[in-house]
Scaffold this active site. Structure first.
Site, mmCIF file in Angstrom:
data_model
loop_
_atom_site.group_PDB
_atom_site.id
_atom_site.type_symbol
_atom_site.label_atom_id
_atom_site.label_comp_id
_atom_site.label_asym_id
_atom_site.label_seq_id
_atom_site.Cartn_x
_atom_site.Cartn_y
_atom_site.Cartn_z
ATOM 1 N N ARG A 82 -86.960 -6.810 87.933
ATOM 2 C CA ARG A 82 -87.484 -7.666 88.999
ATOM 3 C C ARG A 82 -87.732 -6.776 90.199
ATOM 4 O O ARG A 82 -86.809 -6.139 90.728
ATOM 5 C CB ARG A 82 -86.479 -8.750 89.358
ATOM 6 C CG ARG A 82 -86.149 -9.705 88.249
ATOM 7 C CD ARG A 82 -87.082 -10.886 88.206
ATOM 8 N NE ARG A 82 -86.908 -11.773 89.339
ATOM 9 C CZ ARG A 82 -87.611 -12.886 89.509
ATOM 10 N NH1 ARG A 82 -88.533 -13.227 88.622
ATOM 11 N NH2 ARG A 82 -87.420 -13.662 90.546
ATOM 12 N N ASN A 124 -86.834 -22.629 85.709
ATOM 13 C CA ASN A 124 -85.933 -21.504 85.988
ATOM 14 C C ASN A 124 -84.691 -21.533 85.108
ATOM 15 O O ASN A 124 -83.668 -20.942 85.449
ATOM 16 C CB ASN A 124 -85.518 -21.505 87.455
ATOM 17 C CG ASN A 124 -86.618 -20.986 88.358
ATOM 18 O OD1 ASN A 124 -87.497 -20.257 87.919
ATOM 19 N ND2 ASN A 124 -86.580 -21.384 89.620
ATOM 20 N N ASP A 128 -83.658 -16.887 88.408
ATOM 21 C CA ASP A 128 -84.392 -16.917 89.678
ATOM 22 C C ASP A 128 -83.538 -17.448 90.831
ATOM 23 O O ASP A 128 -83.478 -18.646 91.080
ATOM 24 C CB ASP A 128 -85.682 -17.722 89.547
ATOM 25 C CG ASP A 128 -86.737 -16.996 88.745
ATOM 26 O OD1 ASP A 128 -86.448 -15.892 88.257
ATOM 27 O OD2 ASP A 128 -87.842 -17.529 88.604
ATOM 28 N N ASP A 166 -83.548 -22.982 93.917
ATOM 29 C CA ASP A 166 -84.788 -23.258 93.180
ATOM 30 C C ASP A 166 -84.415 -23.897 91.847
ATOM 31 O O ASP A 166 -84.767 -23.426 90.770
ATOM 32 C CB ASP A 166 -85.576 -21.971 92.969
ATOM 33 C CG ASP A 166 -87.035 -22.219 92.572
ATOM 34 O OD1 ASP A 166 -87.435 -23.402 92.491
ATOM 35 O OD2 ASP A 166 -87.761 -21.240 92.338
#
Length: 375
Positions: free
Chosen positions: A78, A250, A263, A245
């Protein structure tokens, strides 16, 4: 004839980087993190573009030697977006993501990918990055939204869909049960003004909107939401870890049960209603988009009464009125979509619209909610 969404138009370019050039630098850096005789070899897989929009995400295979024996692991890289690539967030805190995933993993109740390495300076690849283990499973797609059909969740039986719903809520309840969140996750307290934690979270969202406005211009709809949220701020002192989130896209599933919560860019601390409302609003947004395109969607999935009942069963806590938290989710979704649309303009994937609210695919839903509030 019903309108047809353009699959290609809904995909979002995240980066102008030539990813193939990253491997030699990344391999050299990984070699410094491993024992001297590890002799690592990294192989680049593909990017991941069916979900999410904030970070550049790559798949990698790492082979190395440890104590003379060959080792191999599948990894996810990431990378924080480069400043010139129209980032979704003004501040991308990879250190915070790394730390929250590590702590959640150590708590042992909810599965998250194992985080292995963090490079926080940007000195190796141009922006900070982290490497974590890749977990195999299925994710409800964002592109096209799972409510459009032709995917594993839409095609599942009602019993399997209910398993997804309830098992996700069980995982959410376990996240919220991690003790002493205010201290354990103090680094997630938003660095914004406010007498209460919830007010600081609201002002974080306000600052994010103001960041978006610099590129796309203001949205009267968003400013109506902000005005109502400010005037109706709940008085609550509850503090749990908020995933931030919390949506189906996710979560990774096997056999309709979560195997990884993904995430953590928007992680914070605050009342549990932040995540419960976000989960509900995320599905409601996809349901609205589906019906706008003439699809039936999944109207019997993720209904509020069912979600509240299941969450209360797993957490032992009754969830009350979610109106404020639903509008807070609506606000954040607006800003995400403003930044995502602005990025499409930046990369030449669409023309700059005269009205920024063209980007707000859930506009009809938000207008309905505001009308119900008289706002």
């Amino acid at each position: 004839m019903s309108p047809s969404p353009d699959d290609k138009g809904m995909r979002l370019q995240r980066s102008s980087r030539d990813t193939a050039t990253l491997i030699p630098r990344l391999t050299a850096w990984v070699a410094e993190q491993l024992p001297a005789d590890a002799d690592p070899d990294l192989t680049l897989g593909s990017g991941i573009d069916s979900n999410g929009m904030s970070a550049e995400t790559l798949t990698l295979t790492l082979n190395w030697r440890e104590a003379g024996a060959p080792q191999s692991v599948e990894l996810i890289a990431r990378m924080a977006p480069a400043p010139g690539d129209f980032p979704v967030y003004e501040h991308y805190d990879l250190q915070g993501q790394f730390d929250v995933m590590r702590i959640v993993a150590e708590a042992g109740e909810v599965s998250v990918p194992r985080v292995r390495f963090l490079e926080p300076t940007g000195g190796v690849l141009g922006t900070p990055f982290l490497l974590m283990d890749r977990i195999e499973g299925l994710v409800p797609p964002d592109v096209m939204p799972y409510t459009f059909g032709d995917n594993w969740l839409f095609d599942a039986t009602p019993e399997q869909q209910r398993r997804v719903q309830d098992a996700t809520l069980e995982a959410l309840a376990k996240l919220h049960a991690i003790p002493d969140a205010a201290t354990t996750f103090a680094f997630l307290d938003p660095p914004h003004p406010g007498a209460t934690l919830l007010e600081r979270n609201l002002n974080r969202a306000r600052a994010w909107y103001e960041f978006a406005v610099r590129d796309t211009g203001p949205s009267p709809l968003v400013e109506r939401i902000l005005k109502w949220l400010t005037a109706n701020l709940p008085d609550t002192g509850e503090t749990v870890l908020s995933w931030g989130d919390a949506r189906l896209g996710n979560v990774m599933y096997r056999d309709f049960t979560p195997v990884a919560v993904l995430d953590w860019e928007m992680a914070t601390i605050g009342p549990r209603e932040l995540d419960v409302a976000w989960l509900l609003f995320g599905h409601r947004t996809f349901q609205t988009i589906a019906t706008n395109f003439g699809f039936p969607g999944m109207p019997d999935f993720m209904r509020e009464d069912d979600v509240k009942a299941a969450y209360s069963e797993y957490s032992g806590v009754q969830i009350g009125d979610l109106t404020w938290y639903t509008m807070f989710a609506a606000l954040n979704y607006c800003v995400v979509l403003m930044r995502a649309g602005g990025r499409q303009v930046h990369f030449g994937e669409m023309e700059r619209p005269d009205d920024v609210e063209v980007f707000l695919h859930h506009k009809s839903l938000v207008e309905q909610l505001l009308a119900e509030l008289g706002a």
